[in-house]
Design a protein around this motif. Structure first.
Motif, PDB file in Angstrom:
ATOM      1  N   PHE A   1      -7.121  -5.135   8.167  1.00  0.00           N
ATOM      2  CA  PHE A   1      -7.189  -3.396   8.197  1.00  0.00           C
ATOM      3  C   PHE A   1      -8.555  -3.156   7.952  1.00  0.00           C
TER       4      PHE A   1
ATOM      5  N   ASP B   1     -11.143  -0.101   7.476  1.00  0.00           N
ATOM      6  CA  ASP B   1     -11.507   1.162   6.865  1.00  0.00           C
ATOM      7  C   ASP B   1     -12.803   1.838   7.354  1.00  0.00           C
TER       8      ASP B   1
ATOM      9  N   ASN C   1      -8.385   9.007  -0.473  1.00  0.00           N
ATOM     10  CA  ASN C   1      -7.497   7.820  -0.223  1.00  0.00           C
ATOM     11  C   ASN C   1      -7.951   6.616  -0.773  1.00  0.00           C
TER      12      ASN C   1
ATOM     13  N   TYR D   1      -8.333   4.761  10.176  1.00  0.00           N
ATOM     14  CA  TYR D   1      -7.933   3.435   9.517  1.00  0.00           C
ATOM     15  C   TYR D   1      -7.188   2.818  10.674  1.00  0.00           C
TER      16      TYR D   1
ATOM     17  N   VAL E   1      -5.025  -0.956  12.078  1.00  0.00           N
ATOM     18  CA  VAL E   1      -4.612  -2.373  11.572  1.00  0.00           C
ATOM     19  C   VAL E   1      -4.235  -3.111  12.772  1.00  0.00           C
TER      20      VAL E   1
ATOM     21  N   GLN F   1      -3.968  -0.545  15.857  1.00  0.00           N
ATOM     22  CA  GLN F   1      -3.163   0.541  15.508  1.00  0.00           C
ATOM     23  C   GLN F   1      -3.743   1.576  14.731  1.00  0.00           C
TER      24      GLN F   1
ATOM     25  N   LEU G   1      -3.813   4.493  12.158  1.00  0.00           N
ATOM     26  CA  LEU G   1      -2.917   5.018  10.962  1.00  0.00           C
ATOM     27  C   LEU G   1      -3.425   6.604  10.639  1.00  0.00           C
TER      28      LEU G   1
ATOM     29  N   LEU H   1      -3.405   8.647   3.842  1.00  0.00           N
ATOM     30  CA  LEU H   1      -2.672   7.495   3.588  1.00  0.00           C
ATOM     31  C   LEU H   1      -1.692   7.561   2.450  1.00  0.00           C
TER      32      LEU H   1
ATOM     33  N   VAL I   1       2.896   3.683   4.506  1.00  0.00           N
ATOM     34  CA  VAL I   1       2.207   3.897   6.052  1.00  0.00           C
ATOM     35  C   VAL I   1       1.662   2.519   5.912  1.00  0.00           C
ATOM     36  N   VAL I   2       0.660   2.001   5.025  1.00  0.00           N
ATOM     37  CA  VAL I   2      -0.117   0.797   5.304  1.00  0.00           C
ATOM     38  C   VAL I   2       0.579  -0.381   5.377  1.00  0.00           C
TER      39      VAL I   2
ATOM     40  N   ASP J   1       3.911  -0.740   6.300  1.00  0.00           N
ATOM     41  CA  ASP J   1       4.844  -0.696   7.367  1.00  0.00           C
ATOM     42  C   ASP J   1       3.755  -0.996   8.493  1.00  0.00           C
ATOM     43  N   ALA J   2       2.517  -0.772   8.559  1.00  0.00           N
ATOM     44  CA  ALA J   2       1.864  -1.143   9.797  1.00  0.00           C
ATOM     45  C   ALA J   2       1.382  -2.546   9.818  1.00  0.00           C
TER      46      ALA J   2
END
Length: 690
Positions: free
Chosen positions: A596, A598, A610, A658, A660, A671, A673, A677, A681-682, A684-685
């Motif tokens: 992940f 950021d 966020n 963001y 992933v 991917q 996002l 946020l 959402v995070v 599922d990704a």
């Protein structure tokens, strides 16, 4: 008995055409292979195609003729009837496949490998010819498994008959394979060890994600990114050279340039690159689309994003001042309300144009910048903090300057006026830059990749969206009449607004502290003290005004000494985060971990919201621990060209962004996002299809 033998003979006769269509499928482990033909029967002297058809398990891949940094190409050896000849494999178009930091060239899904055969003229009608292929391929996902097999296909010599089932699929595979057109190519290495590939005479299409696949090893470093510059007469791809450039060069290198044609199909053209030569591709031409965004959607997104920007927390103090000004004029002449609304709008638009003008000039000089770039300078952040502090003091009634000076700040809340309305719009834009409203990111990313005229148009529309609510109030009397009449409440409300100003000043001072450390923060606080002292002296007669002016000038000089240094930002100070770099992300992906990323900054209000509500929570830390997700932070608080370039590669001009990367995704890109946020959402990704 005779009847049984006759029946078997009839079945055999009618089964021969079926045998020509497809061999029996062979499951080699991760791939199901078969031979297919575009003809059921062939005539003596005729040419036709047989293809190795491979159905790969999901997310597994095999390799192209040049497999890239690792792997082995698909291989086929043929055992043929006497007199039958064959050509080379007609290779499908490859795609770059990332395995950690390694880039390979290969295929997923159901690639076909057609080969052309020619029947001898001496073949006898009615004769059955057997074609046998001994094949081998390396099939890879997290691990690589060598698989092989042998398949046979029988075809009868006779009147030519096209196979109705497989002919179209084989023809489609051949049509989609690269062809040599009229494209010219050249390749050279400069003094900085950058390999430049230029292409001219290109067919129509979208080359924003063009990619060059060399036929041979050693031409370019496969795992290095290929950066595309689109010119008016061609394109240039910049990457790193490989070992071939350290020895005597051949006259040319052959390979395939891939692009997207006018119909949106993935295409490729064979190109021979003249080694050590260059071609003129003309001045840079803007891509038609950035991150899937084109001009009309960008204009729409900019206007809506500007509207939403009014609701972002960083704009609240200044918007509140404008609301107070409107309340004052709500029950006066309509002409005055319209004038103030237009002056506010002009202040907004003029400031947008100044900011974008500076940004374009710096980018033309080679700087990598984006939305909010001015707050990467501690000098600018420091001066804004002092300005918020002074406005707060004025709102509390600590000082009253003459009307001329009031109109540059103080009279925003007390007298309004032409300068006041204009200045409010200008100040609103400046303090709005730390925020990125939904829909703004794609529009700004598109705009900054376009020629200056398109950039200006998109940002003007963004400014119109930002100013639209107050412009609308100036023209709709029914809305203005809903505001309360002026009275003593306005004095209290004006004094109340001083505290959001002080809060903004504190936040900006904190940003300066993150950029330059405690010394810089101390210098800024001393400046605030000098300003307060100077204001007090100013009100003490002629001598006091001179001394006060000197104190204020000294206060403004101090922030000019602030220079960003090697200070650890809060964005990267947490023990459970990893500092971003392209190499770090590649290394973590090579370990098979979810990643992940950021992209953030301490001056980005949206980022901090966020972080506070989603990322910096126990629930999120537990998710990262359960999934072994690496939390990588790209801190853009201070200027960083690598981060700016990475943002631009995703069609973004500012933070937050963001990303992933899941282990089951072979894509080089992460991917994206949403900018706002939520935990789900995070999750599922990261979890994907778990």
């Amino acid at each position: 008995m005779l009847r049984t033998l006759l029946s078997l003979f009839i079945v055999l006769i009618f089964s021969l055409p079926a045998l020509a269509r497809q061999s029996l499928p062979l499951d080699t482990g991760r791939v199901t292979a078969s031979l297919i033909s575009d003809h059921d029967t062939v005539a003596p002297g005729q040419s036709f195609y047989i293809a190795l058809r491979t159905e790969l398990d999901d997310h597994w891949h095999t390799y192209w003729r040049n497999p890239g940094d690792s792997g082995e190409p698909v291989q086929m050896d043929w055992v043929l009837p006497e007199g039958v000849t064959h050509g080379d494999i007609v290779w499908p178009l490859p795609r770059p496949i990332a395995t950690g930091p390694i880039i390979n060239y290969g295929f997923e899904g159901t690639p076909l490998f057609p080969v052309q055969f020619t029947i001898p003229t001496s073949a006898i009608p009615g004769e059955i010819l057997t074609f046998t292929s001994d094949f081998y391929y390396l099939v890879c996902k997290d691990v690589c498994i060598p698989e092989d097999g042998s398949l046979s296909l029988q075809i009868m010599v006779g009147e030519p008959e096209v196979d109705t089932r497989w002919d179209a699929e084989i023809r489609a595979a051949i049509a989609a394979s690269p062809t040599r057109g009229n494209v010219s190519g050249a390749a050279s290495v400069d003094a900085t060890e950058i390999l430049s590939l230029q292409f001219t005479g290109l067919p129509d299409g979208d080359y924003s994600d063009a990619y060059y696949f060399p036929y041979d090893q050693g031409v370019l470093a496969h795992s290095e990114p290929q950066a595309v510059r689109i010119g008016t007469d061609g394109i240039e791809i910049s990457t790193r050279p490989d070992y071939a450039w350290d020895s005597e060069l051949p006259a040319s290198f052959d390979g395939v340039l891939t692009y997207v044609d006018a119909n949106g199909d993935y295409r490729g053209t064979e190109v021979a690159l003249a080694a050590g030569q260059t071609l003129a591709i003309g001045a840079s031409a803007a891509p038609k689309s950035v991150g899937g965004v084109t001009l009309i959607p960008a204009i729409f997104m900019a206007f809506i994003g500007g509207l939403i920007l009014n609701l972002m927390p960083c704009v609240f103090p200044i918007i509140s001042l404008k609301a107070l000004s409107l309340a004052k004029s709500a029950h006066s002449e309509r002409r005055e309300a319209k004038r103030d609304a237009w002056l506010y709008t002009l202040g907004v638009l003029a400031t947008f144009m100044v900011l974008i003008g500076v940004l374009l000039a710096l980018k033309a000089a080679g700087a990598s910048l984006g939305w909010g770039f001015q707050l990467q300078s501690p000098k600018v952040a420091g001066v804004l903090a002092l300005l918020m502090f002074v406005i707060g003091l004025n709102l509390l009634g600590v000082f009253e300057f003459g009307s001329r000076l009031q109109n540059t700040g103080g009279s925003l809340t007390q007298r309004g006026g032409k300068s006041g309305s204009f200045f409010t719009g200008a100040l609103a834009v400046i303090v709005a830059t730390p925020c990125t409203a939904p829909l703004m990111a794609g529009a700004m990313g598109y705009a900054l990749a376009q020629p200056a005229l398109i950039t200006v148009i998109v940002f003007l529309v963004l400014g119109l969206g930002f100013a639209a609510p107050f412009l609308l109030l100036g023209y709709v009397p029914a809305l203005l009449s809903k505001l309360p009449k002026p009275g003593p409440w306005m004095v209290r409300f004006k004094e109340f607004l001083a505290f959001p100003m002080f809060a903004t000043a504190i936040w900006l001072a904190w940003v300066v502290g993150q950029q330059v450390g405690s010394y810089g923060l101390s210098a800024l606080l001393i400046s605030a003290l000098l300003i307060a002292f100077g204001i007090w002296l100013w009100q003490r007669g002629t001598v006091g005004k001179a001394m006060g002016a000197a104190a204020i000038i000294a206060a403004l000089i101090l922030p000019m000494s602030l220079t960003a240094g090697a200070v650890t930002s809060t964005a990267t100070a947490k023990a459970d985060t990893i500092a971003w770099s392209p190499e770090t992300v590649a290394s973590l992906r090579a370990e098979g971990r979810p990643v992940f990323v950021d992209f953030t900054a301490d001056w980005c209000v949206t980022c901090k919201v966020n972080e506070r509500l989603v990322l910096d929570t126990e629930k999120m830390r537990k998710l990262f621990k359960e999934t072994d997700t690496a939390f990588v932070v790209a801190d853009w608080t201070n200027k960083n060209d690598k981060i700016a370039q990475e943002l631009a590669s995703y069609g973004r001009a500012g933070v937050p962004l963001y990303l992933v990367y899941r282990p089951d995704q072979n894509s080089v890109k992460g991917q994206i996002l949403p900018q706002v946020l939520t935990y789900s959402v995070v999750e599922d990704a990261i979890r994907g299809s778990e």
